[in-house]
Design a protein around this motif. Structure first.
Motif, PDB file in Angstrom:
ATOM      1  N   TRP A  38      30.780  45.306  20.128  1.00 14.50           N
ATOM      2  CA  TRP A  38      32.084  45.609  20.739  1.00 14.50           C
ATOM      3  C   TRP A  38      31.994  45.380  22.231  1.00 14.50           C
ATOM      4  N   TYR A  39      32.989  44.678  22.764  1.00 11.77           N
ATOM      5  CA  TYR A  39      33.044  44.383  24.190  1.00 11.77           C
ATOM      6  C   TYR A  39      34.275  45.077  24.761  1.00 11.77           C
ATOM      7  N   PHE A  40      34.079  45.915  25.747  1.00 11.63           N
ATOM      8  CA  PHE A  40      35.198  46.576  26.418  1.00 11.63           C
ATOM      9  C   PHE A  40      34.925  46.581  27.910  1.00 11.63           C
ATOM     10  N   GLU A  41      35.804  45.920  28.651  1.00 11.61           N
ATOM     11  CA  GLU A  41      35.687  45.869  30.105  1.00 11.61           C
ATOM     12  C   GLU A  41      37.083  45.669  30.674  1.00 11.61           C
ATOM     13  N   ARG A  42      37.464  46.521  31.617  1.00 11.92           N
ATOM     14  CA  ARG A  42      38.792  46.437  32.223  1.00 11.92           C
ATOM     15  C   ARG A  42      38.692  46.682  33.724  1.00 11.92           C
ATOM     16  N   VAL A  43      39.526  46.003  34.477  1.00  6.07           N
ATOM     17  CA  VAL A  43      39.664  46.252  35.909  1.00  6.07           C
ATOM     18  C   VAL A  43      40.664  47.393  36.064  1.00  6.07           C
ATOM     19  N   VAL A  44      40.303  48.376  36.904  1.00  5.68           N
ATOM     20  CA  VAL A  44      41.171  49.530  37.134  1.00  5.68           C
ATOM     21  C   VAL A  44      41.460  49.597  38.632  1.00  5.68           C
ATOM     22  N   PHE A  45      42.708  49.406  38.986  1.00  4.09           N
ATOM     23  CA  PHE A  45      43.099  49.395  40.394  1.00  4.09           C
ATOM     24  C   PHE A  45      43.236  50.822  40.925  1.00  4.09           C
ATOM     25  N   PRO A  46      43.183  51.001  42.244  1.00  6.43           N
ATOM     26  CA  PRO A  46      43.301  52.351  42.815  1.00  6.43           C
ATOM     27  C   PRO A  46      44.576  53.052  42.322  1.00  6.43           C
ATOM     28  N   GLY A  47      44.399  54.288  41.848  1.00  2.42           N
ATOM     29  CA  GLY A  47      45.530  55.074  41.354  1.00  2.42           C
ATOM     30  C   GLY A  47      45.964  54.740  39.936  1.00  2.42           C
ATOM     31  N   GLN A  48      45.383  53.716  39.337  1.00  5.19           N
ATOM     32  CA  GLN A  48      45.802  53.303  37.999  1.00  5.19           C
ATOM     33  C   GLN A  48      45.182  54.202  36.940  1.00  5.19           C
ATOM     34  N   ARG A  49      45.923  54.391  35.855  1.00  8.43           N
ATOM     35  CA  ARG A  49      45.476  55.176  34.706  1.00  8.43           C
ATOM     36  C   ARG A  49      45.164  54.205  33.571  1.00  8.43           C
ATOM     37  N   LEU A  50      43.979  54.343  32.978  1.00  9.17           N
ATOM     38  CA  LEU A  50      43.546  53.478  31.886  1.00  9.17           C
ATOM     39  C   LEU A  50      43.440  54.317  30.617  1.00  9.17           C
ATOM     40  N   ALA A  51      44.238  53.981  29.609  1.00  6.26           N
ATOM     41  CA  ALA A  51      44.174  54.655  28.307  1.00  6.26           C
ATOM     42  C   ALA A  51      43.557  53.682  27.308  1.00  6.26           C
ATOM     43  N   PHE A  52      42.642  54.179  26.478  1.00  7.36           N
ATOM     44  CA  PHE A  52      41.955  53.315  25.528  1.00  7.36           C
ATOM     45  C   PHE A  52      41.411  54.141  24.376  1.00  7.36           C
ATOM     46  N   GLU A  53      41.122  53.469  23.261  1.00 10.44           N
ATOM     47  CA  GLU A  53      40.479  54.103  22.129  1.00 10.44           C
ATOM     48  C   GLU A  53      39.014  53.716  22.136  1.00 10.44           C
ATOM     49  N   ALA A  54      38.161  54.679  21.800  1.00 10.21           N
ATOM     50  CA  ALA A  54      36.721  54.426  21.794  1.00 10.21           C
ATOM     51  C   ALA A  54      36.066  55.356  20.788  1.00 10.21           C
ATOM     52  N   PRO A  55      34.883  54.960  20.302  1.00  3.04           N
ATOM     53  CA  PRO A  55      34.127  55.884  19.451  1.00  3.04           C
ATOM     54  C   PRO A  55      33.719  57.123  20.250  1.00  3.04           C
ATOM     55  N   ARG A  56      33.576  58.230  19.582  1.00  3.13           N
ATOM     56  CA  ARG A  56      33.241  59.493  20.246  1.00  3.13           C
ATOM     57  C   ARG A  56      31.929  59.403  21.032  1.00  3.13           C
ATOM     58  N   GLU A  57      30.986  58.581  20.556  1.00  2.00           N
ATOM     59  CA  GLU A  57      29.678  58.490  21.229  1.00  2.00           C
ATOM     60  C   GLU A  57      29.653  57.460  22.365  1.00  2.00           C
ATOM     61  N   ALA A  58      30.753  56.803  22.633  1.00  4.97           N
ATOM     62  CA  ALA A  58      30.799  55.783  23.693  1.00  4.97           C
ATOM     63  C   ALA A  58      30.654  56.420  25.072  1.00  4.97           C
ATOM     64  N   GLN A  59      30.118  55.623  25.991  1.00  6.28           N
ATOM     65  CA  GLN A  59      30.003  56.043  27.382  1.00  6.28           C
ATOM     66  C   GLN A  59      30.705  55.023  28.257  1.00  6.28           C
ATOM     67  N   LEU A  60      31.592  55.502  29.114  1.00  7.53           N
ATOM     68  CA  LEU A  60      32.328  54.631  30.025  1.00  7.53           C
ATOM     69  C   LEU A  60      31.551  54.501  31.324  1.00  7.53           C
ATOM     70  N   GLU A  61      31.184  53.274  31.657  1.00  7.45           N
ATOM     71  CA  GLU A  61      30.518  53.004  32.933  1.00  7.45           C
ATOM     72  C   GLU A  61      31.580  52.609  33.944  1.00  7.45           C
ATOM     73  N   ILE A  62      31.491  53.168  35.123  1.00  6.44           N
ATOM     74  CA  ILE A  62      32.422  52.841  36.196  1.00  6.44           C
ATOM     75  C   ILE A  62      31.654  52.094  37.272  1.00  6.44           C
ATOM     76  N   HIS A  63      32.048  50.854  37.511  1.00  5.58           N
ATOM     77  CA  HIS A  63      31.443  50.014  38.549  1.00  5.58           C
ATOM     78  C   HIS A  63      32.458  49.894  39.683  1.00  5.58           C
ATOM     79  N   THR A  64      32.064  50.333  40.860  1.00  3.26           N
ATOM     80  CA  THR A  64      32.959  50.298  42.014  1.00  3.26           C
ATOM     81  C   THR A  64      32.762  48.999  42.766  1.00  3.26           C
ATOM     82  N   GLY A  65      33.862  48.315  43.052  1.00  8.26           N
ATOM     83  CA  GLY A  65      33.820  47.015  43.703  1.00  8.26           C
ATOM     84  C   GLY A  65      33.514  47.097  45.174  1.00  8.26           C
ATOM     85  N   MET A  66      32.561  46.299  45.594  1.00  5.86           N
ATOM     86  CA  MET A  66      32.223  46.126  47.004  1.00  5.86           C
ATOM     87  C   MET A  66      32.407  44.640  47.298  1.00  5.86           C
ATOM     88  N   MET A  67      32.107  44.234  48.498  1.00  4.84           N
ATOM     89  CA  MET A  67      32.213  42.820  48.842  1.00  4.84           C
ATOM     90  C   MET A  67      31.240  42.004  47.996  1.00  4.84           C
TER      91      MET A  67
END
Length: 131
Positions: A38-67
């Motif tokens: 399973w591949y799940f990757e989304r860009v989330v802009f400042p202030g944006q809300r992301l709703a998604f379905e995932a397995p209970r054991e999934a872990q969401l990684e948050i990568h913060t954009g730099m230059m």
């Protein structure tokens, strides 16, 4: 709205509806990489809300954009991001309505129309060239 573009593998059961909010001023990439096939990757802009379905054991990684790069800034278990969906009891629209006098608060103030002349002359600003 739940994310349905990348459906979960059929062997996955126990999916939950999750919500993540980017409360920073930077662009973030949300990624789930611990679920096989399973591949799940989304860009989330400042202030944006992301709703998604995932397995209970999934872990969401948050990568913060730099230059020209992104830094893994957080790893959140999806069961901590779970939101409850309304049950059929919450959506019950049967006719068992009881007229409750304590529930008769005025929600919106009534609008009283103004009397008299409310028209005003229109003033037009103009530009003049100066040498």
């Amino acid at each position: 709205m739940a994310q349905i573009l990348d459906s979960l593998p059929p062997e996955q059961s126990g999916k939950i509806l999750c919500c993540y909010v980017n409360a920073t001023s930077k662009i973030q990439v949300a990624r789930i990489s611990n679920i096989p096939n399973w591949y799940f990757e989304r860009v989330v802009f400042p202030g944006q809300r992301l709703a998604f379905e995932a397995p209970r054991e999934a872990q969401l990684e948050i990568h913060t954009g730099m230059m020209a790069s992104a830094i893994l800034s957080d790893r959140i278990p999806c069961d901590r991001l779970a939101i409850s969906e309304p049950s059929s009891d919450d959506l019950d629209t049967s006719s068992d309505y009881v007229d409750d006098p304590s529930n008769k608060k005025q929600i919106v103030q009534s609008i009283s129309p103004k009397t008299g002349d409310t028209t005003k002359p229109l003033t037009i600003a103009s530009l003049a060239s100066v040498d």
